[in-house]
Scaffold this motif. Structure first.
Motif, PDB file in Angstrom:
ATOM      1  N   HIS A  64      -7.040  -8.265  -5.688  1.00  0.00           N
ATOM      2  CA  HIS A  64      -6.488  -9.594  -5.836  1.00  0.00           C
ATOM      3  C   HIS A  64      -6.311 -10.467  -4.718  1.00  0.00           C
ATOM      4  O   HIS A  64      -6.035  -9.550  -3.498  1.00  0.00           O
ATOM      5  CB  HIS A  64      -5.624 -10.001  -6.984  1.00  0.00           C
ATOM      6  CG  HIS A  64      -4.269  -9.381  -6.624  1.00  0.00           C
ATOM      7  ND1 HIS A  64      -4.042  -8.013  -6.768  1.00  0.00           N
ATOM      8  CD2 HIS A  64      -3.332 -10.125  -6.169  1.00  0.00           C
ATOM      9  CE1 HIS A  64      -2.798  -8.009  -6.655  1.00  0.00           C
ATOM     10  NE2 HIS A  64      -2.286  -9.101  -6.011  1.00  0.00           N
ATOM     11  N   LEU A  65      -6.570 -11.373  -4.634  1.00  0.00           N
ATOM     12  CA  LEU A  65      -6.047 -12.381  -3.497  1.00  0.00           C
ATOM     13  C   LEU A  65      -4.666 -12.734  -3.256  1.00  0.00           C
ATOM     14  O   LEU A  65      -4.107 -13.432  -4.024  1.00  0.00           O
ATOM     15  CB  LEU A  65      -7.033 -13.630  -3.202  1.00  0.00           C
ATOM     16  CG  LEU A  65      -8.500 -13.343  -3.387  1.00  0.00           C
ATOM     17  CD1 LEU A  65      -9.574 -14.573  -3.380  1.00  0.00           C
ATOM     18  CD2 LEU A  65      -9.117 -12.115  -2.597  1.00  0.00           C
ATOM     19  N   HIS A  66      -4.279 -12.902  -1.948  1.00  0.00           N
ATOM     20  CA  HIS A  66      -2.821 -13.336  -1.712  1.00  0.00           C
ATOM     21  C   HIS A  66      -3.133 -14.465  -0.717  1.00  0.00           C
ATOM     22  O   HIS A  66      -3.605 -14.445   0.213  1.00  0.00           O
ATOM     23  CB  HIS A  66      -1.831 -12.193  -1.053  1.00  0.00           C
ATOM     24  CG  HIS A  66      -1.318 -11.291  -1.907  1.00  0.00           C
ATOM     25  ND1 HIS A  66      -0.553 -10.375  -1.675  1.00  0.00           N
ATOM     26  CD2 HIS A  66      -1.505 -11.480  -3.259  1.00  0.00           C
ATOM     27  CE1 HIS A  66      -0.276  -9.632  -2.547  1.00  0.00           C
ATOM     28  NE2 HIS A  66      -0.649 -10.054  -3.718  1.00  0.00           N
ATOM     29  N   LEU A  67      -2.511 -15.703  -1.073  1.00  0.00           N
ATOM     30  CA  LEU A  67      -2.553 -16.911  -0.287  1.00  0.00           C
ATOM     31  C   LEU A  67      -1.283 -17.057   0.523  1.00  0.00           C
ATOM     32  O   LEU A  67      -0.327 -17.075  -0.352  1.00  0.00           O
ATOM     33  CB  LEU A  67      -3.300 -18.007  -1.056  1.00  0.00           C
ATOM     34  CG  LEU A  67      -4.492 -18.011  -1.849  1.00  0.00           C
ATOM     35  CD1 LEU A  67      -4.735 -19.375  -2.491  1.00  0.00           C
ATOM     36  CD2 LEU A  67      -5.640 -17.676  -0.876  1.00  0.00           C
ATOM     37  N   LEU A 121       2.672 -11.033   6.359  1.00  0.00           N
ATOM     38  CA  LEU A 121       1.418 -11.719   6.301  1.00  0.00           C
ATOM     39  C   LEU A 121       1.519 -12.752   7.172  1.00  0.00           C
ATOM     40  O   LEU A 121       0.718 -13.632   7.432  1.00  0.00           O
ATOM     41  CB  LEU A 121       1.347 -12.231   4.858  1.00  0.00           C
ATOM     42  CG  LEU A 121       1.219 -11.462   3.631  1.00  0.00           C
ATOM     43  CD1 LEU A 121       0.591 -12.366   2.468  1.00  0.00           C
ATOM     44  CD2 LEU A 121      -0.089 -10.427   4.028  1.00  0.00           C
ATOM     45  N   ALA A 122       2.726 -12.471   8.134  1.00  0.00           N
ATOM     46  CA  ALA A 122       2.610 -13.597   9.262  1.00  0.00           C
ATOM     47  C   ALA A 122       1.334 -13.664  10.200  1.00  0.00           C
ATOM     48  O   ALA A 122       0.880 -12.531  10.487  1.00  0.00           O
ATOM     49  CB  ALA A 122       3.901 -13.268  10.228  1.00  0.00           C
ATOM     50  N   LEU A 127      -6.041 -17.309   3.926  1.00  0.00           N
ATOM     51  CA  LEU A 127      -6.181 -16.128   2.754  1.00  0.00           C
ATOM     52  C   LEU A 127      -5.693 -14.872   3.718  1.00  0.00           C
ATOM     53  O   LEU A 127      -6.452 -14.105   4.415  1.00  0.00           O
ATOM     54  CB  LEU A 127      -7.810 -15.757   2.594  1.00  0.00           C
ATOM     55  CG  LEU A 127      -8.171 -14.503   2.013  1.00  0.00           C
ATOM     56  CD1 LEU A 127      -7.706 -14.623   0.531  1.00  0.00           C
ATOM     57  CD2 LEU A 127      -9.868 -14.696   1.851  1.00  0.00           C
ATOM     58  N   GLY A 128      -4.380 -14.446   3.148  1.00  0.00           N
ATOM     59  CA  GLY A 128      -3.719 -13.612   4.007  1.00  0.00           C
ATOM     60  C   GLY A 128      -3.857 -12.204   3.473  1.00  0.00           C
ATOM     61  O   GLY A 128      -3.756 -10.959   4.496  1.00  0.00           O
ATOM     62  N   GLU A 129      -4.477 -11.766   2.504  1.00  0.00           N
ATOM     63  CA  GLU A 129      -4.558 -10.498   1.973  1.00  0.00           C
ATOM     64  C   GLU A 129      -5.378 -10.246   0.835  1.00  0.00           C
ATOM     65  O   GLU A 129      -5.444 -10.927  -0.011  1.00  0.00           O
ATOM     66  CB  GLU A 129      -3.165  -9.992   1.888  1.00  0.00           C
ATOM     67  CG  GLU A 129      -3.281  -8.422   1.348  1.00  0.00           C
ATOM     68  CD  GLU A 129      -1.476  -7.881   1.037  1.00  0.00           C
ATOM     69  OE1 GLU A 129      -1.481  -6.672   1.033  1.00  0.00           O
ATOM     70  OE2 GLU A 129      -0.846  -8.803   0.554  1.00  0.00           O
ATOM     71  N   LEU A 130      -6.281  -9.114   0.868  1.00  0.00           N
ATOM     72  CA  LEU A 130      -6.997  -8.433  -0.344  1.00  0.00           C
ATOM     73  C   LEU A 130      -6.138  -7.415  -0.749  1.00  0.00           C
ATOM     74  O   LEU A 130      -6.033  -6.458  -0.118  1.00  0.00           O
ATOM     75  CB  LEU A 130      -8.246  -8.152   0.211  1.00  0.00           C
ATOM     76  CG  LEU A 130      -9.286  -9.083   0.756  1.00  0.00           C
ATOM     77  CD1 LEU A 130     -10.858  -8.415   0.652  1.00  0.00           C
ATOM     78  CD2 LEU A 130      -9.471 -10.289   0.044  1.00  0.00           C
ATOM     79  N   ALA A 131      -5.537  -7.591  -1.789  1.00  0.00           N
ATOM     80  CA  ALA A 131      -4.614  -6.630  -2.192  1.00  0.00           C
ATOM     81  C   ALA A 131      -5.182  -5.682  -3.451  1.00  0.00           C
ATOM     82  O   ALA A 131      -5.539  -6.148  -4.373  1.00  0.00           O
ATOM     83  CB  ALA A 131      -3.204  -7.249  -2.898  1.00  0.00           C
ATOM     84  N   CYS A 132      -5.074  -4.335  -3.082  1.00  0.00           N
ATOM     85  CA  CYS A 132      -5.933  -3.680  -3.685  1.00  0.00           C
ATOM     86  C   CYS A 132      -5.265  -2.398  -4.200  1.00  0.00           C
ATOM     87  O   CYS A 132      -4.206  -2.032  -3.747  1.00  0.00           O
ATOM     88  CB  CYS A 132      -7.143  -2.994  -2.909  1.00  0.00           C
ATOM     89  SG  CYS A 132      -8.043  -4.068  -1.784  1.00  0.00           S
ATOM     90  N   GLY A 166      -6.003 -11.654  11.496  1.00  0.00           N
ATOM     91  CA  GLY A 166      -6.319 -12.434  10.177  1.00  0.00           C
ATOM     92  C   GLY A 166      -6.181 -11.449   8.862  1.00  0.00           C
ATOM     93  O   GLY A 166      -5.195 -10.811   8.693  1.00  0.00           O
ATOM     94  N   THR A 167      -7.159 -11.835   7.957  1.00  0.00           N
ATOM     95  CA  THR A 167      -6.843 -11.354   6.633  1.00  0.00           C
ATOM     96  C   THR A 167      -6.694  -9.668   6.564  1.00  0.00           C
ATOM     97  O   THR A 167      -7.376  -8.928   7.404  1.00  0.00           O
ATOM     98  CB  THR A 167      -8.033 -11.589   5.875  1.00  0.00           C
ATOM     99  OG1 THR A 167      -8.381 -12.826   5.799  1.00  0.00           O
ATOM    100  CG2 THR A 167      -7.767 -11.056   4.173  1.00  0.00           C
TER     101      THR A 167
END
Length: 238
Positions: A64-67, A121-122, A127-132, A166-167
């Protein structure tokens, strides 16, 4: 040789509409291409691609995505904008003191809006992270597959990030939730160099070539379907 990360694929019953939701939220144009509706990324932001599927979502996605947000007002703005576009609040057991806001996009895909000041996430961008979900082994596999260094490797949790920044792509370690079928989210790669040689390299790192029975591979761009060491499907484009 290596692969480049083109996008995170997301299955959708209405890929055009879901791409429009995410395009509006991320302020990215939607590109209609063979294989789906693409929100292109760049050197520091991962792309998203929405592909047609009639599969039913069973349980949380493995990715899922982290903004991110710049300050409290920006966090409220991001949440309000997502809700205005068609997202909804989602309760997955989070506690009030955790601070992040959990939402679902119009097709139920989980996303989180992260509070300002989250050091992990600094500097990653919006779109900071794809969290898996995933083991340490899969984090190491993806680090080698993409040539992205491990920027976190503690207590079975791993994260990788492009050398350009980036991400981040992160894996939370075991235990893994049961996998009921083909993932509705998958990583889409493009080879740097010869396709067959790159398939061999990915297999040498721990991937397996898989049978795509029931999948319209051509509609997703062709190429080769593989699975990473945790069994998560991925596609290497021609």
């Amino acid at each position: 040789m290596s692969s480049t990360l083109v996008a995170l694929d997301l299955d959708a019953h209405d890929p055009a509409a879901l791409a429009q939701f995410w395009g509006s939220l991320l302020a990215r144009p939607v590109q209609e291409r063979a294989g789906g509706h693409l929100l292109a990324g760049g050197d520091t932001q991962v792309g998203l691609r929405f592909v047609a599927s009639d599969s039913t979502k069973v349980g949380p996605n493995r990715t899922h995505l982290h903004l991110t947000s710049r300050d409290e007002a920006d966090m409220r703005r991001v949440v309000d904008r997502a809700l205005e576009l068609g997202a909804s609040h989602l309760h997955v057991g989070q506690l009030p003191e955790e601070g992040h806001v959990v939402l679902a996009d119009p097709e139920g895909n989980e996303l989180c809006v992260i509070p300002p000041g989250t050091s992990f996430l600094a500097g990653t961008g919006f779109l900071g992270e794809l969290a898996c979900d995933g083991t340490r082994a899969v984090g190491v596999f993806w680090s080698e597959a993409l040539g992205w260094p491990l920027v976190w490797d503690e207590d079975e949790e791993t994260a990788i990030q492009s050398p350009a920044g980036g991400t981040k792509v992160a894996w939370g370690g075991p235990p893994l939730a049961p996998k009921p079928g083909r993932n509705r989210t998958r990583l889409l790669l493009a080879p740097v160099g010869d396709h067959a040689t790159e398939v061999e390299r990915l297999v040498s790192l721990g991937a397996t070539v898989i049978d795509e029975a029931g999948v319209d591979a051509a509609a997703e761009g062709g190429g080769t379907a593989l699975a990473d060491p945790d069994g998560n499907e991925l596609r290497l484009l021609p």
